[in-house]
Enzyme design. Structure first.
Site, short mmCIF file in Angstrom:
data_model
loop_
_atom_site.label_atom_id
_atom_site.label_comp_id
_atom_site.label_asym_id
_atom_site.label_seq_id
_atom_site.Cartn_x
_atom_site.Cartn_y
_atom_site.Cartn_z
N ASN A 10 30.86 50.74 28.56
CA ASN A 10 31.22 50.60 30.11
C ASN A 10 31.66 51.97 30.15
O ASN A 10 32.87 52.42 29.83
CB ASN A 10 32.54 49.76 30.49
CG ASN A 10 32.72 49.90 31.65
OD1 ASN A 10 32.34 50.77 32.34
ND2 ASN A 10 33.73 48.81 32.28
N LYS A 17 34.71 52.94 27.54
CA LYS A 17 35.28 51.69 26.87
C LYS A 17 34.09 51.03 26.22
O LYS A 17 33.07 51.04 26.55
CB LYS A 17 35.59 50.60 28.02
CG LYS A 17 36.90 51.09 28.78
CD LYS A 17 37.49 49.83 29.57
CE LYS A 17 38.35 50.62 30.67
NZ LYS A 17 38.19 49.37 31.70
N ARG A 89 27.51 48.32 31.21
CA ARG A 89 27.71 47.97 32.68
C ARG A 89 27.03 49.29 33.42
O ARG A 89 27.32 50.19 33.18
CB ARG A 89 29.33 48.13 32.52
CG ARG A 89 29.45 47.89 34.15
CD ARG A 89 31.29 47.95 34.44
NE ARG A 89 31.49 47.95 35.63
CZ ARG A 89 32.24 48.48 36.38
NH1 ARG A 89 33.13 49.62 35.74
NH2 ARG A 89 32.46 48.43 37.66
N HIS A 178 32.05 44.49 41.72
CA HIS A 178 32.93 43.85 40.72
C HIS A 178 32.00 42.41 40.44
O HIS A 178 32.81 41.39 40.32
CB HIS A 178 34.06 43.43 41.34
CG HIS A 178 35.26 44.45 41.40
ND1 HIS A 178 36.07 44.67 42.39
CD2 HIS A 178 35.36 45.51 40.65
CE1 HIS A 178 36.74 45.85 42.13
NE2 HIS A 178 36.41 46.46 41.22
N GLY A 208 42.90 44.83 41.39
CA GLY A 208 42.90 45.59 40.12
C GLY A 208 43.33 47.20 41.19
O GLY A 208 43.66 47.15 42.00
N ASN A 209 43.25 48.30 40.42
CA ASN A 209 42.97 49.51 41.06
C ASN A 209 42.09 49.54 42.03
O ASN A 209 42.10 50.09 43.25
CB ASN A 209 42.85 50.78 40.04
CG ASN A 209 43.28 51.86 40.61
OD1 ASN A 209 44.29 51.88 41.51
ND2 ASN A 209 42.69 53.14 40.26
N GLY A 210 40.78 49.10 41.79
CA GLY A 210 39.72 48.73 42.96
C GLY A 210 40.11 47.32 43.15
O GLY A 210 40.33 46.47 42.31
N ASP A 281 49.95 52.78 41.34
CA ASP A 281 50.30 51.73 40.66
C ASP A 281 51.21 50.75 41.05
O ASP A 281 52.20 50.73 41.59
CB ASP A 281 50.97 52.39 39.37
CG ASP A 281 50.94 51.29 38.36
OD1 ASP A 281 51.52 50.14 38.39
OD2 ASP A 281 50.65 51.60 37.24
N CYS A 282 50.92 49.53 41.20
CA CYS A 282 51.44 48.30 41.99
C CYS A 282 52.85 47.85 41.38
O CYS A 282 53.80 47.58 42.02
CB CYS A 282 50.65 47.05 41.61
SG CYS A 282 51.28 45.57 42.40
N GLY A 332 46.15 40.87 40.24
CA GLY A 332 46.08 39.29 40.63
C GLY A 332 46.19 38.60 39.42
O GLY A 332 46.84 37.52 39.66
N ASN A 334 48.75 39.51 37.26
CA ASN A 334 50.15 39.83 36.78
C ASN A 334 51.29 39.63 37.97
O ASN A 334 52.27 39.59 37.56
CB ASN A 334 50.19 41.08 35.83
CG ASN A 334 49.49 41.06 34.80
OD1 ASN A 334 49.63 40.08 33.78
ND2 ASN A 334 48.34 41.77 34.50
N GLU A 384 34.95 40.78 31.82
CA GLU A 384 33.54 41.13 32.15
C GLU A 384 32.68 41.59 30.89
O GLU A 384 31.41 41.35 30.90
CB GLU A 384 33.64 42.57 33.06
CG GLU A 384 34.04 42.34 34.77
CD GLU A 384 34.64 43.38 35.27
OE1 GLU A 384 35.81 43.94 35.03
OE2 GLU A 384 34.19 44.17 35.99
#
Ligand code: AMP
Length: 400
Positions: A10, A17, A89, A178, A208-210, A281-282, A332, A334, A384
């Site tokens: 990815n 990654k 990906r 996604h 997530g961040n997106g 950052d949430c 979502g 956490n 994914e």
């Protein structure tokens, strides 16, 4: 003995990654990430047999160097001979690609052409493909597209209220992203329900961040919140999501923004970061709410959750029946606070959370978090890489 492992790659603009996965069992044999590519502080982290190693790499540290490092690591640990394919990906497959695809020169050419729809993503994805092809010239390389799952959307869901020729001549339409994540968690929800996926209708919230929300009707994506680009939809970490397009003209004509400045504003400086003026950052925003009763952080969270709830509720217009709501992605999976605030706005859909379960299901756990009398609401960690490994292997095994 390990057989038929798939190397999943990815490739992002500054990171790469990888996971080495046994596709039939889902076992992750090794995984890692190369970060801060092309900067002076690049490093690569690899997790193998419970050991986590981080190695700084010499400049210039580009995607090819990262792939070469991974190949050398696999060689040293006797993990090359077990490889059957490389799965990539790919972000944008346009209308051409609705299934995993064996990469050849023609496919590479059309991925390149699709870069005009995803200039931030497809070119770097291709760098990863080229690097892997150079490292493993004899292995099949497979593209799994983020847009593919959404190709089942009905026309009414993907055509914008614009002159039709912009769609016909220039491909301007909703594509959605996604897709691999929405597909995976939708399928897992079907398993938890004990129903075939083809009879399962859920709304999946990848936060997530997106962030994107998808309506899945009888196993098919029928609507999704991201559009031509990943900028549309709900408020995200740094992206604005939906706004009045008139704001863009106001910025350009009245406030003298250049198109590049507008793009940076909407993609990089907005969302949680822009509203809170604190962080994208949430976790940081939650801490400011809980520890400091920070009003702006609280407002940021309210806007974020309300917009998500509004999108979920609107997808009732897309479904033939409703089997439940799925939360996934870093937030979502956490954040019990985010889940509570979203579901609090959905009482007319009869979703109530079991408070204990909502707090307990996190950190990679999967489970039902709704009460016995509520519509189903689950937390399902996304995977994914597993989908990419599975689909890559299915394609090459089917072709043998
Ligand atoms: P992702 O893009 O899926 O990796 O998700 C990144 C987002 O997940 C960031 O906004 C993180 O703050 C958020 N996140 C990760 N862990 C937690 C947590 N324990 N509580 C709240 N948010 C979290």
């Amino acid at each position: 003995m390990i057989k038929n492992a798939v190397l999943v790659i990815n490739c992002g603009s500054s990171s790469l990654k990888f996971s080495l996965i046994e596709p039939t069992s889902g076992n992750i044999l090794a995984a890692g990430v190369a970060e801060r590519l092309l900067s002076k502080h690049g490093f690569i982290k690899i997790n193998y047999q419970g050991n986590k190693e981080s190695t700084p790499l010499a400049v210039p540290f580009d995607h090819q160097v990262a792939v070469n490092f991974i190949v050398e690591f696999l060689r040293q640990h006797d993990l090359v001979d077990c490889l059957s394919a490389v799965g990539h990906r790919l972000v944008h497959g346009g209308e051409e690609y609705s299934t995993p695809t064996l990469i050849d020169d023609v496919v590479k050419y059309s991925i390149k052409k699709l870069s005009k729809l995803a200039p931030l993503h497809n070119p770097v994805n291709l760098i990863g493909v080229n690097a892997a092809q150079q490292a493993f010239p004899h292995l099949p390389q497979v593209a799994v597209f983020d847009t593919a799952f959404h190709q089942s959307m009905p026309t009414k869901a993907y055509i914008y209220g614009l002159p039709y020729n912009l769609y016909k001549d220039h491909g301007i339409r909703r594509y959605g992203f996604h897709g691999t994540s929405h597909y995976y968690v939708g399928k897992q929800a079907a398993k938890l329900l004990g129903k075939p996926f083809a009879q399962t209708s859920v709304i999946t919230a990848h936060l997530g961040n997106g962030c994107s929300i998808t309506a899945i009707d009888n196993g098919k994506s029928v609507d999704t919140s991201m559009g031509l680009t990943p900028l549309e939809g709900v408020v995200m970490g740094t992206r604005s999501g939906d706004l009045d397009p008139g704001i863009i003209f106001h910025l350009i004509e009245q406030l003298n923004y250049t198109p590049e400045q507008v793009s940076n504003l909407l993609n990089k400086d907005s969302g949680l970061l822009g509203i809170s003026e604190m962080s994208n950052d949430c976790r940081t925003i939650e801490e400011a709410i809980i520890n400091e009763q920070d009003q702006r952080a609280n407002l940021t969270m309210d806007i974020f959750c309300y917009r998500i709830a509004k999108t979920i509720a609107s997808y009732m217009a897309s479904l033939s029946h409703f089997d439940g709501l799925v939360f996934t992605g870093g937030i979502g999976e956490n954040s019990d606070l985010v889940r509570t605030r979203i579901v609090n706005s959905l009482h007319l859909l009869n979703i109530q959370l079991d408070e204990t379960q909502n707090i307990e299901v996190r950190f990679g756990k999967s489970g039902l978090i709704s009460t016995a009398t509520s519509q189903n609401c689950w937390v399902i960690p996304t995977n994914e890489e597993q989908v990419i490994a599975e689909q890559t292997y299915q394609l090459i095994a089917g072709g043998k």
